[in-house]
Write a protein that holds these residues in place. Structure first.
Motif, short mmCIF file in Angstrom:
data_model
loop_
_atom_site.label_atom_id
_atom_site.label_comp_id
_atom_site.label_asym_id
_atom_site.label_seq_id
_atom_site.Cartn_x
_atom_site.Cartn_y
_atom_site.Cartn_z
N LYS A 71 23.32 -14.29 23.55
CA LYS A 71 22.44 -13.25 23.87
C LYS A 71 23.22 -12.56 24.89
O LYS A 71 22.78 -11.07 24.65
N GLN A 72 24.05 -12.95 25.17
CA GLN A 72 24.61 -11.20 26.14
C GLN A 72 25.51 -11.04 25.43
O GLN A 72 25.53 -9.64 25.76
N LEU A 73 26.21 -11.12 24.62
CA LEU A 73 26.77 -10.68 23.51
C LEU A 73 26.16 -9.89 22.27
O LEU A 73 26.50 -8.67 22.21
N LEU A 74 25.21 -9.81 21.79
CA LEU A 74 24.34 -9.35 20.93
C LEU A 74 23.83 -8.65 21.38
O LEU A 74 23.84 -7.47 20.62
N GLU A 75 22.94 -8.90 23.05
CA GLU A 75 22.77 -7.57 23.11
C GLU A 75 24.14 -6.43 23.33
O GLU A 75 23.53 -5.32 23.56
N LEU A 76 25.06 -6.64 23.80
CA LEU A 76 25.56 -5.73 23.83
C LEU A 76 26.18 -5.22 22.86
O LEU A 76 26.54 -3.60 22.55
N GLU A 78 24.13 -4.46 19.87
CA GLU A 78 22.92 -3.90 19.63
C GLU A 78 23.21 -2.92 20.68
O GLU A 78 23.59 -1.47 19.89
N GLU A 79 23.69 -2.93 21.83
CA GLU A 79 23.29 -1.72 22.65
C GLU A 79 24.41 -0.45 22.24
O GLU A 79 24.41 0.61 21.99
N LEU A 80 25.61 -1.29 21.24
CA LEU A 80 26.43 -0.37 20.90
C LEU A 80 25.96 0.28 20.03
O LEU A 80 26.45 1.25 19.83
N ALA A 81 26.16 -0.66 19.05
CA ALA A 81 25.18 -0.36 17.77
C ALA A 81 24.31 1.06 17.70
O ALA A 81 25.10 2.14 17.15
N GLU A 82 23.38 1.29 19.08
CA GLU A 82 22.36 1.94 19.53
C GLU A 82 22.91 3.58 19.56
O GLU A 82 22.60 4.48 19.26
N ARG A 83 24.25 3.39 20.02
CA ARG A 83 24.61 4.33 20.74
C ARG A 83 26.03 4.41 19.87
O ARG A 83 26.97 6.25 20.12
N GLU A 84 25.89 4.34 19.10
CA GLU A 84 26.93 4.69 17.47
C GLU A 84 28.16 4.06 18.27
O GLU A 84 29.28 5.12 18.15
N VAL A 85 28.11 3.78 18.50
CA VAL A 85 30.10 2.99 19.07
C VAL A 85 30.18 1.82 18.88
O VAL A 85 29.84 0.78 17.95
N ILE A 86 31.60 1.88 17.74
CA ILE A 86 32.08 0.70 16.53
C ILE A 86 32.48 -0.11 17.68
O ILE A 86 33.66 -0.17 18.67
N GLY A 101 28.03 -8.32 10.22
CA GLY A 101 29.12 -8.57 11.20
C GLY A 101 28.59 -8.98 12.52
O GLY A 101 29.15 -10.21 12.86
N LYS A 102 27.29 -8.14 12.78
CA LYS A 102 25.86 -8.75 13.74
C LYS A 102 25.54 -10.64 13.36
O LYS A 102 26.15 -11.39 14.07
N LEU A 103 26.06 -10.60 11.70
CA LEU A 103 25.40 -12.12 11.70
C LEU A 103 25.79 -12.89 11.58
O LEU A 103 26.25 -14.02 12.30
#
Length: 193
Positions: A71-76, A78-86, A101-103
């Motif tokens: 959960k902690q990892l996926l939230e992070l 997701e946050e990076l993806a929303e901020r367009e950080v690779i 990649g997320k899957l």
């Protein structure tokens, strides 16, 4: 900018292997941290996350360097993806901020979390088994004979605590604890008291 993040779980572990891998990816900046993954406090990572901007790349060596549970990892992620950080994970050889990649990351993270839980269960079962067999766990205490001798010397009232400590190897904290536990008193307060 390309950032690398390296973390180990204990102060005794070193970051050398992670740092070597991150340097080979030509990171502009590598952030190092020595904190347990189970604690939520990772000040270096928190500061890095605040600094990351759209288009930046964050490189880590393994999945478990960012979070200890799925959960902690996926939230992070997701946050990076929303901020367009690779986010690039060397162990996987891929960016994980896209859908595939997320899957893949979800599956790996769940497996890693399951492995940690299995190890914890094995450790608990091992401790229980040892206790049932009468195996004493924990630090070895001073021999009862040494403690008894130290108490005898203290009761004689002709040696200081420091002298008793040197003669018997029994620390003053152990000696005082035993004196207090047994409610012992000397005839006269000597210089060791």
């Amino acid at each position: 900018m390309i950032y690398g993040y390296a973390r180990v779980s204990t102060k005794e572990q070193n970051l050398d292997t992670q740092l070597e891998k991150l340097k080979s990816y030509k990171c502009d900046s590598i952030i190092e941290e020595k904190h347990t993954g189970s604690t939520m406090k990772r000040p270096q990572l928190e500061a890095l996350l605040q600094e990351l901007k759209a288009g930046d790349k964050l490189i880590i060596t393994r999945v478990d360097r960012l979070g200890r549970n799925t959960k902690q990892l996926l939230e992070l992620v997701e946050e990076l993806a929303e901020r367009e950080v690779i986010l690039f994970i060397i162990e996987l050889g891929m960016e994980v901020t896209n859908r595939n990649g997320k899957l893949f990351l979800t599956i790996l993270s769940a497996l890693a979390e399951n492995e940690r839980e299995l190890l914890a269960e094995k450790r608990t079962a091992g401790l229980k088994n040892a206790k049932e067999k009468g195996i004493k766990l924990g630090r070895k205490g001073k021999s009862n004979k040494l403690v008894e001798h130290a108490i005898e010397l203290w009761l004689l009232n002709d040696k200081t605590i420091k002298q008793i400590e040197q003669a018997t190897g029994v620390s003053k904290s152990i000696l005082y604890r035993e004196i207090q536990k047994r409610d012992l008193k000397r005839e006269e307060a000597g210089e060791g008291k």
